[in-house]
Design an enzyme around this catalytic site. Structure first.
Site, mmCIF file in Angstrom:
data_model
loop_
_atom_site.group_PDB
_atom_site.id
_atom_site.type_symbol
_atom_site.label_atom_id
_atom_site.label_comp_id
_atom_site.label_asym_id
_atom_site.label_seq_id
_atom_site.Cartn_x
_atom_site.Cartn_y
_atom_site.Cartn_z
ATOM 1 N N GLU A 24 0.839 -1.201 0.000
ATOM 2 C CA GLU A 24 0.000 0.000 0.000
ATOM 3 C C GLU A 24 0.873 1.249 0.000
ATOM 4 O O GLU A 24 2.054 1.190 0.379
ATOM 5 C CB GLU A 24 -0.860 -0.042 1.289
ATOM 6 C CG GLU A 24 -1.748 1.153 1.511
ATOM 7 C CD GLU A 24 -2.760 0.926 2.646
ATOM 8 O OE1 GLU A 24 -2.624 -0.055 3.395
ATOM 9 O OE2 GLU A 24 -3.691 1.752 2.770
ATOM 10 N N ASN A 171 -12.327 -1.020 -0.396
ATOM 11 C CA ASN A 171 -11.599 -1.697 0.673
ATOM 12 C C ASN A 171 -12.197 -1.313 2.014
ATOM 13 O O ASN A 171 -12.465 -0.130 2.263
ATOM 14 C CB ASN A 171 -10.124 -1.276 0.658
ATOM 15 C CG ASN A 171 -9.382 -1.709 1.915
ATOM 16 O OD1 ASN A 171 -9.070 -2.878 2.073
ATOM 17 N ND2 ASN A 171 -9.120 -0.768 2.821
ATOM 18 N N GLU A 172 -12.416 -2.278 2.849
ATOM 19 C CA GLU A 172 -12.924 -2.028 4.211
ATOM 20 C C GLU A 172 -14.007 -0.939 4.189
ATOM 21 O O GLU A 172 -13.923 0.070 4.898
ATOM 22 C CB GLU A 172 -11.786 -1.654 5.178
ATOM 23 C CG GLU A 172 -10.804 -2.798 5.354
ATOM 24 C CD GLU A 172 -9.869 -2.690 6.556
ATOM 25 O OE1 GLU A 172 -9.821 -1.630 7.203
ATOM 26 O OE2 GLU A 172 -9.204 -3.701 6.855
ATOM 27 N N TYR A 247 -6.276 -9.346 11.492
ATOM 28 C CA TYR A 247 -4.908 -9.150 11.982
ATOM 29 C C TYR A 247 -4.772 -9.731 13.385
ATOM 30 O O TYR A 247 -5.717 -9.682 14.179
ATOM 31 C CB TYR A 247 -4.577 -7.661 12.054
ATOM 32 C CG TYR A 247 -4.374 -7.007 10.697
ATOM 33 C CD1 TYR A 247 -3.139 -7.054 10.066
ATOM 34 C CD2 TYR A 247 -5.417 -6.336 10.058
ATOM 35 C CE1 TYR A 247 -2.941 -6.451 8.826
ATOM 36 C CE2 TYR A 247 -5.226 -5.718 8.820
ATOM 37 C CZ TYR A 247 -3.986 -5.785 8.213
ATOM 38 O OH TYR A 247 -3.794 -5.181 6.986
ATOM 39 N N GLU A 303 -5.966 -9.235 3.588
ATOM 40 C CA GLU A 303 -5.136 -8.592 4.610
ATOM 41 C C GLU A 303 -5.073 -9.512 5.812
ATOM 42 O O GLU A 303 -6.113 -9.833 6.401
ATOM 43 C CB GLU A 303 -5.695 -7.222 5.007
ATOM 44 C CG GLU A 303 -5.517 -6.180 3.912
ATOM 45 C CD GLU A 303 -5.884 -4.771 4.348
ATOM 46 O OE1 GLU A 303 -5.753 -4.459 5.553
ATOM 47 O OE2 GLU A 303 -6.298 -3.985 3.479
ATOM 48 N N GLN A 352 2.291 -6.332 5.311
ATOM 49 C CA GLN A 352 2.425 -5.967 3.921
ATOM 50 C C GLN A 352 3.839 -6.326 3.464
ATOM 51 O O GLN A 352 4.725 -6.479 4.302
ATOM 52 C CB GLN A 352 2.160 -4.487 3.735
ATOM 53 C CG GLN A 352 0.762 -4.037 4.174
ATOM 54 C CD GLN A 352 0.417 -2.608 3.724
ATOM 55 O OE1 GLN A 352 1.144 -1.940 3.013
ATOM 56 N NE2 GLN A 352 -0.734 -2.134 4.202
#
Ligand code: AHR
Length: 499
Positions: A24, A171-172, A247, A303, A352
């Site tokens: 990103e 995204n999100e 996460y 992610e 990432q």
């Protein structure tokens, strides 16, 4: 402990894209980490760091997701094309409030993936973008004939259209991508995806719908409720994938915790939180099954990874963190889970790739270092495109403190087109080695052609001064038995055996 492998039961192909990466516009993920510009003293090809690209090629990156993340829903692609001197600058509001000069844009992304030899996953802007903007970006990138956008691309120096393999519609969008409710996002998904035109029917773009945060099963359900009756994958994919983000924050979202300074309780807490991915994939998969029992829509975990407190002295908005043997275990555990769910999980992108969160590589100026996570990805590359085999570990004892009990070992096993079996084993114990007897249903005479391990003290990590504290080492703690193999897994280790 015993590991039984039934080589007669193949459970599906492990999509290479499970080993995908995410990069990103965030901190030094792109600028400095991957891209230094043509005029840099750091050796580069067309601006891409040669050392980093060469290292990434060794782990066989199958697909790269770009430009975000939260950045994607603030990114206006036209700012990142044309002469670099005149490209519009913007504030990267999500990540440190720094000025983004847009010197890495669409052309640079396709140059990077050309050098890496990987597939493309572009994430479009729904949160602050328009249907027209998204549609024109797709036209700019993929239309080969005469059109305003293809002319613009040609004027900017690229005659031929590129190929998009995957396109993410936002995204999100439940959070940084617009704080939407699932029904609202789902309606927008239906609308935006309509205008992602397939200009090259021989290479249809796979469309990814924005999925849930962690255990928000209601999001998965409501989005599919609104979208699914129009999901006709045969017609170039109304929806080819639904994403999921999760996460591991060892100490929770607020505190997160240090990347290198943690005790054994936190070690097991981390292991337990990494294992939670299995429950998430299973439960979101069950919701998806009620709409899509044939599993035509892939779960795209685009992610995932460990997320700690940023390294002291660095910009907290840059999410720069160290990477220890604990991260090697997060990677080993999670990739084993994805392999085991290869019938539904069709892509995953660790967050990432460089210098951000659970990275493969850390850089500082012209220096670079491979992380323990890099070495696990190197071990696991053999699973890409192989057939998952049925396995069973015949020991269900748990280890760790009461609240965070975990199994001692997790595994996944596959066989490739040449008949070579790849076994990957994660030993979750911080302190104890583990003996494991491996046997097959029929195969008896087991010859190990390659064996490696990634291990060390639980806090061990690589630095620019000491880059080889945790590497992929040759492994020889195994012996043949009448039934198969007896292997001793070191504590806190990820082991690869090829048979
Ligand atoms: O990977 C960092 C951020 O985490 C991404 O930008 C966002 O999608 C997620 O919240």
């Amino acid at each position: 402990m015993k590991l039984f492998i039934n080589e007669k039961v193949k459970k599906g192909t492990i999509s290479p894209e499970i080993y995908g990466q995410f990069s990103e516009h965030l901190g030094r993920g792109i600028y400095g980490g991957l891209y230094v510009g043509e005029n840099s003293d750091i050796p580069n090809e067309n601006g891409m760091r040669t050392d980093v690209v060469e290292a990434l090629k060794e782990i066989k990156v199958p697909v790269l997701r770009w430009p975000g993340g939260c950045f994607a829903d603030e990114y206006h692609w036209m700012d990142g094309i044309g002469p670099k001197e005149t490209r519009k600058k913007m504030v990267n509001t999500h990540w440190g409030g720094v000025t983004e000069d847009n010197s890495f844009g669409t052309h640079e992304f396709f140059e990077l993936v050309r050098q890496l030899g990987c597939k493309t996953y572009i994430n479009g802007n729904v949160g602050s973008g328009t249907v027209q903007e998204m549609s024109e970006w797709v036209e700019y990138m993929t239309f080969g004939g005469l059109s305003p956008m293809s002319e613009l691309r040609k004027n900017n120096g690229h005659e031929e259209p590129w190929t998009i393999d995957y396109f993410g519609v936002g995204n999100e969008n439940w959070g940084c991508g617009g704080n939407m409710r699932p029904q609202y996002y789902a309606d927008l998904y239906r609308r935006f995806q309509t205008y992602i035109r397939i200009y090259n029917p021989e290479h249809p773009i796979k469309k990814i719908c924005g999925g849930a945060n962690v255990d928000d099963y209601d999001w998965t359900k409501k989005v599919l409720d609104t979208c699914f009756d129009h999901a006709i994958p045969e017609a170039h994919g109304f929806m080819d994938g639904l994403s999921l983000h999760y996460y591991v924050h060892p100490e929770g979202w607020e505190i997160k915790g240090s990347s290198t300074d943690f005790d054994r309780d936190v070690w097991y807490k981390t292991m337990s939180k990494a294992l939670y991915m299995d429950e998430l994939v299973t439960k979101h998969g069950k919701v998806m099954d009620t709409y899509d029992p044939e599993k035509k829509i892939g779960m795209i975990v685009d992610e995932w990874g460990g997320w700690y407190t940023a390294e002291p002295g660095t910009n907290p908005g840059f999410l720069y963190q160290q990477n220890t043997v604990r991260d090697a275990l997060i990677a080993g555990i999670t990739l084993n889970i994805f392999n085991q769910h290869c019938d539904r999980v069709k892509m995953a992108c660790i967050a990432q790739m460089i210098n951000v969160l659970q990275a493969m590589i850390l850089t500082d100026g012209d220096q670079m270092v491979k992380t323990p996570t890099y070495h696990v990805f190197h071990q696991y590359r053999y699973h890409q495109g192989a057939e998952l085999l049925d396995t069973q570990i015949t020991d269900d004892s748990l280890i760790g403190p009461d609240e965070w009990r975990v199994p001692e070992v997790t595994e996944s096993v596959s066989v490739d087109k040449d008949g070579v079996t790849t076994i990957t084993l994660a030993n979750l114990s911080a302190d104890d080695a583990q003996d494991i007897e491996i046997s097959f249903a029929e195969k008896k005479d087991l010859n190990v052609s390659e064996a490696t391990v990634v291990t060390g003290d639980i806090h061990a990590h690589n630095t620019f001064e000491a880059p080889s504290e945790v590497i992929e080492e040759k492994f020889d703690a195994y012996q043949k038995t009448a039934d198969g193999l007896k292997v001793t897994l070191p504590p806190a280790s990820v082991t690869l055996l090829r048979i």
